[in-house]
Design an enzyme around this catalytic site. Structure first.
Site, mmCIF file in Angstrom:
data_model
loop_
_atom_site.group_PDB
_atom_site.id
_atom_site.type_symbol
_atom_site.label_atom_id
_atom_site.label_comp_id
_atom_site.label_asym_id
_atom_site.label_seq_id
_atom_site.Cartn_x
_atom_site.Cartn_y
_atom_site.Cartn_z
ATOM 1 N N SER A 35 46.363 37.280 34.075
ATOM 2 C CA SER A 35 46.436 37.801 35.464
ATOM 3 C C SER A 35 45.451 36.539 35.826
ATOM 4 C CB SER A 35 46.735 38.734 36.079
ATOM 5 O OG SER A 35 45.833 39.816 35.344
ATOM 6 N N LYS A 58 40.554 42.584 37.300
ATOM 7 C CA LYS A 58 40.698 42.159 38.083
ATOM 8 C C LYS A 58 39.406 41.879 38.901
ATOM 9 C CE LYS A 58 45.236 42.453 37.977
ATOM 10 N NZ LYS A 58 45.051 42.574 36.498
#
Lengths: 424, 146
Positions: free
Chosen positions: B66, B103
């Site tokens: 991701s 993230k």
């Protein structure tokens, strides 16, 4: 001279929560080696009335009812986090005494008394932010009072937010507070002393603080007299900084399942002695004698009970695993009785002294000594490089049927490349 | 009879090999001193370079891709400092539904977003009242090729 006692809240549980945030707000308990008894409880577990030291098999039912999550103790993880906590705390004072795996005293002499509460908050935030471990800070003029202040900080008895400074209390406030705390909460006042104090109508901390010093000293001991002085802000127990070498080394453990035969006991005693000898050499010390002990399981009330220990002196102080194992096994053989289900053995190395200070004996063979030294050196080096227990004394066994039960142990998040926390 | 008596006399074990005791041990300098002696400095340490805050730094293994756009791939080693205060734009380890996730942290006004760096993943948005728990700030990644 103000000092602080900084204590980690439910330390083992907090360590588990750092790497497993799912445990936040849930009832969590950490069990002793072998999944025996509760050694750490989250606040949620404390609220369910589960006591420290309660055996797991006795709480399994209530645990299922309330979804208590149980962990085997992971001392590798706790040890690493403890070292980090202590290192961070050491930056807050020039003098630190590490008192246990999760608490230390900090000398705050010379700090502005008005700012100590704020300083306590800064300490709390630093540990919380750097490691995610919550701590409480108790500040007072003596170690005994600092311990008590820490208790108050934890229970929110005098001011909230995890910091309690007795210096902020006036005499009246202190009397009211101390009169509300049971005397058993005082550092060094155990169950037996508490019971005896009760018969003298001393039930609260305030009762003990105002008790007649001479009467306490004659009825109990000089030690409890010191406690009374310390409660009156007269320092009697000095801050001990690190650096004093260990006086003895202990390695003991309960078995995964009970052990009956001498052969299995010998394996475990050999293994524990090997571990103890490694610690001994790490310290650069030699031991003068080896104490070995065995006992059955006191929780199994129907089983016949037996426990015994024996001290075996060495002909000369040594750090050689083979010599120490020989002594330990001789002791074990002497105290072993058949027909019992043994639950625990332990080995204690005693009479430690620095290796450099021992006198060679008349009949010592220097060649022999050099051989022993280099063998131990190679053993330690291999085990350090290839992992603990890679090379050892064959008598410690290979199958190790007596090995610990740690079915619920968390990964070694900080010390093993293969067990690191994972982020998706 | 004499042999019996002899057997009961205890004698210190004498080693057949001669044993040498070092009386004086000192290195004697021979040859020429190295002209570099005065210029030797401490060798560079990767630990020192990557880990300014030793006590609050932990290693975390990245899982999935991701964050491919930021150069973080499955299996990479993330160096995470828990003591740093996260600011907008930092790559962070955050707690989402009890799990750790890596993230990029974006703050826009009242809104906080955990942004993946991969078009096939969705932003995780935090609205008023939803608390975002940042576990630590990623300060570097280590990628091994061999």
């Amino acid at each position: 001279m103000p000092l602080a006692l900084v204590d980690c809240n439910n330390f083992y549980v907090s360590c588990e929560r750092v790497f497993n945030p799912r445990l936040e707000g849930k009832p969590v308990v950490v069990l002793s080696n072998n999944d025996g008894v509760a050694v750490a409880r989250s606040n949620e577990v404390k609220a369910l009335g589960i006591k420290m030291g309660e055996p797991w098999f006795k709480m399994e039912k209530i645990a299922r009812q309330h979804g208590i999550i149980a962990y085997s103790s992971n001392y590798t993880l706790y040890g690493d986090l403890s070292a980090r906590v202590m290192s961070i705390l050491s930056t807050f004072s020039p003098k630190q005494e590490i008192y246990s795996i999760d608490e230390c005293f900090l000398d705050l002499d010379g700090f502005d008394p008005q700012s100590l509460m704020t300083y306590g908050q800064i300490i709390r935030q630093a540990v919380k932010q750097s490691l995610g471990i919550p701590v409480c800070v108790g500040i007072a003029d003596t170690k005994t009072l600092a311990k008590l202040a820490n208790h108050c900080a934890k229970k929110g008895l005098a001011g909230a937010d995890g910091v309690c400074d007795f210096g902020r209390l006036n005499d009246g406030e202190r009397t009211v507070l101390f009169a509300s705390i049971p005397v058993g909460e005082v550092w060094g006042v155990g169950r037996r002393i508490t019971e005896k104090l009760l018969t003298m109508n001393i039930t609260t901390v305030e009762d003990l603080r105002t008790a007649n010093l001479e009467r306490i000293q004659s009825q109990f001991s000089v030690v409890l007299g010191r406690t009374v002085n310390e409660l009156n802000a007269i320092p009697c127990i000095e801050l001990e900084e690190a650096g004093t070498p260990r006086q003895q080394i202990m390695v003991s453990r309960s078995f995964g399942s009970s052990v009956t035969c001498l052969a299995d006991l010998s394996e475990s005693v050999t293994y524990f002695t090997t571990r103890a000898a490694e610690k001994l050499r790490h310290d650069g010390s030699v031991a003068a004698s080896v104490c070995v002990y065995i006992r059955t399981n006191p929780f199994k009330e129907d089983d016949p009970q037996y426990q015994r220990s024996m001290i075996v002196p060495l002909s000369r102080p040594s750090d050689d695993t083979t010599k120490l194992v020989q002594a330990a096994l001789a002791g074990l053989k002497a105290i072993y009785r058949s027909g019992y289900n043994y639950k625990k053995t332990g080995v204690l190395l005693m009479g430690l002294q620095p290796k450099a200070t021992i006198q060679p004996a008349l009949f010592d063979d220097p060649l022999e000594q050099a051989k022993s030294d280099s063998l131990m050196h190679v053993m330690d080096a291999i085990n350090k490089k290839m992992g603990q227990g890679c090379v050892g004394i064959a008598a410690s066994g290979i199958r190790q049927r007596w090995a610990m039960r740690r079915e619920r142990k968390s990964p070694n998040y900080t010390t093993d490349w293969n067990e690191l926390p994972v982020a998706g | 009879m004499t042999s019996l008596i002899q057997q009961t006399i205890l004698l210190p074990k004498v080693s057949k090999k001669s044993s040498l005791l070092p009386l004086f041990s000192h290195k004697v300098a021979a040859g020429f001193p190295s002209p570099a002696d005065d210029y030797i400095e401490v060798r560079l340490s990767l630990d020192e370079h990557l880990i300014p805050n030793k006590e609050s730094t932990f290693f975390v293994r990245a899982k999935g891709n991701s964050m491919a756009g930021a150069g973080i791939f499955d299996g990479d080693l993330l160096v995470v400092d828990k003591s740093l205060t996260p600011s907008s734009g930092d790559i962070v380890i955050a707690v989402v539904d009890g799990d750790l996730t890596v993230k990029r942290l974006i703050k826009r006004g009242d809104k906080v977003i955990l942004k993946p760096e991969n078009p096939s993943f969705k932003d995780i948005e935090f609205k008023d009242g939803q608390e975002l728990q940042v576990w630590g700030v990623v300060t570097s990644t280590v990628k091994k090729f061999v």
